[in-house]
Design a protein around this motif. Structure first.
Motif, PDB file in Angstrom:
ATOM      1  N   LEU A 196      -8.654  -0.033  -2.317  1.00  0.00           N
ATOM      2  CA  LEU A 196      -9.561  -0.488  -1.150  1.00  0.00           C
ATOM      3  C   LEU A 196     -10.762   0.435  -0.423  1.00  0.00           C
ATOM      4  CD1 LEU A 196      -8.441  -2.964   0.246  1.00  0.00           C
ATOM      5  CD2 LEU A 196      -5.894  -1.087   1.757  1.00  0.00           C
ATOM      6  N   THR A 197      -9.898   1.956  -0.868  1.00  0.00           N
ATOM      7  CA  THR A 197     -10.383   3.208  -0.188  1.00  0.00           C
ATOM      8  C   THR A 197     -11.864   2.455  -0.852  1.00  0.00           C
ATOM      9  OG1 THR A 197      -8.529   4.380   0.092  1.00  0.00           O
ATOM     10  CG2 THR A 197     -10.257   5.583   0.047  1.00  0.00           C
ATOM     11  N   ARG A 212      -7.735  -8.752  -0.405  1.00  0.00           N
ATOM     12  CA  ARG A 212      -8.150  -7.874   0.724  1.00  0.00           C
ATOM     13  C   ARG A 212      -8.928  -6.433   0.337  1.00  0.00           C
ATOM     14  NH1 ARG A 212      -2.331  -7.805   0.656  1.00  0.00           N
ATOM     15  NH2 ARG A 212      -1.823  -5.812  -0.600  1.00  0.00           N
ATOM     16  N   THR A 213      -8.902  -6.508  -1.078  1.00  0.00           N
ATOM     17  CA  THR A 213      -9.975  -5.596  -1.271  1.00  0.00           C
ATOM     18  C   THR A 213     -11.614  -5.999  -1.846  1.00  0.00           C
ATOM     19  OG1 THR A 213      -8.682  -3.785  -2.854  1.00  0.00           O
ATOM     20  CG2 THR A 213     -11.724  -4.233  -2.935  1.00  0.00           C
ATOM     21  N   VAL A 214     -11.758  -7.410  -1.469  1.00  0.00           N
ATOM     22  CA  VAL A 214     -12.617  -8.411  -1.548  1.00  0.00           C
ATOM     23  C   VAL A 214     -13.197  -8.418  -0.392  1.00  0.00           C
ATOM     24  CG1 VAL A 214     -13.969 -10.320  -1.947  1.00  0.00           C
ATOM     25  CG2 VAL A 214     -12.523  -9.524  -4.053  1.00  0.00           C
ATOM     26  N   ARG A 264     -16.890  -6.938   1.457  1.00  0.00           N
ATOM     27  CA  ARG A 264     -17.516  -7.971   2.129  1.00  0.00           C
ATOM     28  C   ARG A 264     -18.367  -7.403   3.163  1.00  0.00           C
ATOM     29  NH1 ARG A 264     -18.109 -13.142   0.519  1.00  0.00           N
ATOM     30  NH2 ARG A 264     -19.482 -13.674   2.499  1.00  0.00           N
ATOM     31  N   ARG A 265     -17.504  -6.935   3.959  1.00  0.00           N
ATOM     32  CA  ARG A 265     -17.389  -5.971   5.472  1.00  0.00           C
ATOM     33  C   ARG A 265     -18.445  -5.356   5.423  1.00  0.00           C
ATOM     34  NH1 ARG A 265     -12.294  -7.368   6.719  1.00  0.00           N
ATOM     35  NH2 ARG A 265     -11.101  -4.889   6.507  1.00  0.00           N
ATOM     36  N   ALA A 266     -18.597  -4.501   4.045  1.00  0.00           N
ATOM     37  CA  ALA A 266     -19.250  -2.776   3.857  1.00  0.00           C
ATOM     38  C   ALA A 266     -20.968  -3.495   3.813  1.00  0.00           C
ATOM     39  CB  ALA A 266     -18.423  -2.001   3.359  1.00  0.00           C
TER      40      ALA A 266
END
Length: 287
Positions: free
Chosen positions: A165-166, A191-193, A197-199
């Motif tokens: 996640l980080t 959640r990691t995906v 995507r937001r990044a």
């Protein structure tokens, strides 16, 4: 299976003949190509396709997946192609035959265009993270990571979900996250995906068609293979995912050309000179 049995009387003769053939030997039908199905039923290949749609499936592949699923749910076997009375030699033949038949059928569904999309994204990425949730997916993510850095592509792979996640939050536009999960609905990986995507990163998913992971990804490398009778991620799924990774790695190596070839040659020479990758290498521990 129950649907086919229940609808036999209401089907036209040609379709009823196909249904009776499948009901008589469903394990064989799951493993057999369209041409052989048509030959045994005495019909044309397009007729098999029309039959699959007539019984509520999107096509022959979808029909086989549903048929394999019904066998897995109701079978007392430890493997869909093995019967309790099979001798050891038959077990070997049936297990190996099941995998080879699956591969032959699945190969026709691989979309080279999606492979090339993934190659283009990874080749130009500033960084590629690989992530999976679960024992098999972790292994596959680390395997892809090891292939990428050998090709000179900056990459990371983290088993810990907090680090996944980080790391995803540190990705930027132009980076890539390769998310691997046959099940395709593990909350931590999803959640990691979402964070990646937001990044602004591109997400490549190695999963089944229609899973939440597929829907969350930019590029799908599909592994739609029959389910396993006893394991959530069985041998067929593991092998199919490994082959996707192999194809992706080979295409990346070819696309990178001399740069990748020289790196791979240097790694090979190093391991040979250190006697770490040779049949003549001494046993570990000096014994």
């Amino acid at each position: 299976m129950r649907t086919l049995r229940d609808t036999l009387d209401g089907l036209p003769e040609t379709q009823a003949r196909i249904a009776r053939m499948i009901v008589a030997d469903p394990e064989w039908a799951v493993q057999t190509g369209v041409e052989l199905l048509a030959e045994r039923a005495g019909v044309s290949a397009p007729t098999i396709v029309r039959f699959a749609r007539a019984v509520g499936c999107e096509g022959v592949r979808d029909m086989k997946l549903k048929l394999a699923g019904s066998l897995a749910l109701g079978t007392p076997y430890v493997h869909r192609s093995v019967r309790p009375t099979d001798a050891p030699g038959e077990v070997v033949r049936n297990v190996v035959g099941s995998v080879t038949s699956m591969l032959a059928e699945w190969q026709s569904s691989i979309d080279p265009a999606r492979i090339e999309e993934a190659v283009a994204a990874i080749r130009t990425a500033g960084r590629v993270d690989t992530a999976g949730t679960g024992a098999t997916s972790h292994f596959l993510a680390h395997d892809l990571h090891a292939r990428l850095f050998r090709l000179g592509i900056p990459s990371n792979s983290f088993a810990d979900t907090h680090l996944q996640l980080t790391a995803a939050s540190c990705l930027t536009r132009g980076d890539v996250l390769v998310a691997i999960s046959y099940v395709g609905r593990m909350p931590a990986l999803l959640r990691t995906v979402a964070v990646a995507r937001r990044a602004g990163a591109t997400v490549v998913a190695i999963t089944r068609t229609g899973t939440p992971l597929h829907r969350a990804a930019d590029i799908l490398l599909a592994v739609d293979v029959p389910g396993d009778a006893t394991m959530r991620v069985g041998t067929d799924a593991t092998i199919a995912q490994l082959i996707v990774i192999e194809i992706l790695s080979v295409r990346l190596g070819l696309a990178l050309g001399g740069r990748a070839t020289s790196r791979l040659a240097a790694i090979h020479d190093l391991l040979q000179s250190e006697q770490l990758d040779s049949d003549d290498a001494p046993a570990l521990g000096g014994g």
